[in-house]
Design a protein around this motif. Sequence first.
Motif, PDB file in Angstrom:
ATOM      1  N   GLU A  17       0.833  -1.191   0.000  1.00 33.65           N
ATOM      2  CA  GLU A  17       0.000   0.000   0.000  1.00 33.65           C
ATOM      3  C   GLU A  17       0.872   1.247   0.000  1.00 33.65           C
ATOM      4  N   ILE A  18       0.308   2.351  -0.522  1.00 36.16           N
ATOM      5  CA  ILE A  18       1.005   3.634  -0.509  1.00 36.16           C
ATOM      6  C   ILE A  18       0.881   4.255   0.876  1.00 36.16           C
ATOM      7  N   VAL A  19       2.017   4.676   1.421  1.00 33.72           N
ATOM      8  CA  VAL A  19       2.040   5.279   2.755  1.00 33.72           C
ATOM      9  C   VAL A  19       2.701   6.651   2.657  1.00 33.72           C
ATOM     10  N   PHE A  20       2.062   7.651   3.258  1.00 31.62           N
ATOM     11  CA  PHE A  20       2.606   9.001   3.282  1.00 31.62           C
ATOM     12  C   PHE A  20       3.175   9.296   4.660  1.00 31.62           C
ATOM     13  N   GLY A  21       4.341   9.924   4.673  1.00 28.83           N
ATOM     14  CA  GLY A  21       4.952  10.267   5.953  1.00 28.83           C
ATOM     15  C   GLY A  21       5.881  11.456   5.792  1.00 28.83           C
ATOM     16  N   THR A  22       6.482  11.863   6.901  1.00 26.73           N
ATOM     17  CA  THR A  22       7.419  12.985   6.849  1.00 26.73           C
ATOM     18  C   THR A  22       8.757  12.494   6.313  1.00 26.73           C
ATOM     19  N   PRO A  23       9.568  13.388   5.734  1.00 25.63           N
ATOM     20  CA  PRO A  23      10.900  12.988   5.249  1.00 25.63           C
ATOM     21  C   PRO A  23      11.735  12.365   6.352  1.00 25.63           C
TER      22      PRO A  23
END
Length: 239
Positions: A17-23
């Motif tokens: 799955e696509i996961v978004f997070g901070t750098p």
Amino acid sequence: MNRLAKYEAHDGENKTEIVFGTPKTKNSRRTIPLTRTMVDELTRWKQQQAQDKIRAGDKYTDDDFIVTNEFGHYIEQKTFKDYYDRMLKDADIGHFTFHALRHTFATRALERGMDYKTLSAILGHYSVAFTMDTYVHSMDEHKRREMDKMDDMFGMRYSISVENRPYPVLCTLSPDGCTAHVPDFPKVTAQAPTLDASLLEVKQQIEKALRQYKNPPIPTKQEQIVVPNNSVLVLVKAS
């Protein structure tokens, strides 16, 4: 944005799955000035997205992403890489990783006089020393080419022979095979399924490059080369 494995995936479901997070680091969140040309390109791209939005109507998703398809949806890394590889193939300029674009920018910036501290901040490196270690070999090659231009003025002859002296080759190993490049010849690079195959291709490229040089570069000493963890250093002698 990353595609990661799901902790729980039922039968028939996608296991990733696509996961978004901070750098990943503090330096990753930074301001990067743009050239006028890039500002113009992005302005034209924004106009293209506005046209896509009109054509797609209710099917358009506007989540403020810059790299999108015609429906405003983000393009994940693998798909973007496929587009990039296709452009390289169509242009017939050989294989280069997407990361090579970053190295090209850094090398050209130093050649044009950008100082290491400024470049380090733009690249998001954790220290100026790391930037210098990474790009000093590219600058050595540039300095050699520039010094060659002084030969006619001083009547100097290139007295140091490089005949039968091996050149260091950095070989990076990955599940896809081996990528090799030569610090003394920035344009010489090769990718092959095995280490031996990549070294053979690099050897042929070095021999070709040497025929084109009036004053071949002196091989960089082994101790001056920083070898990454996933790489090995091999000495290759041109026949």
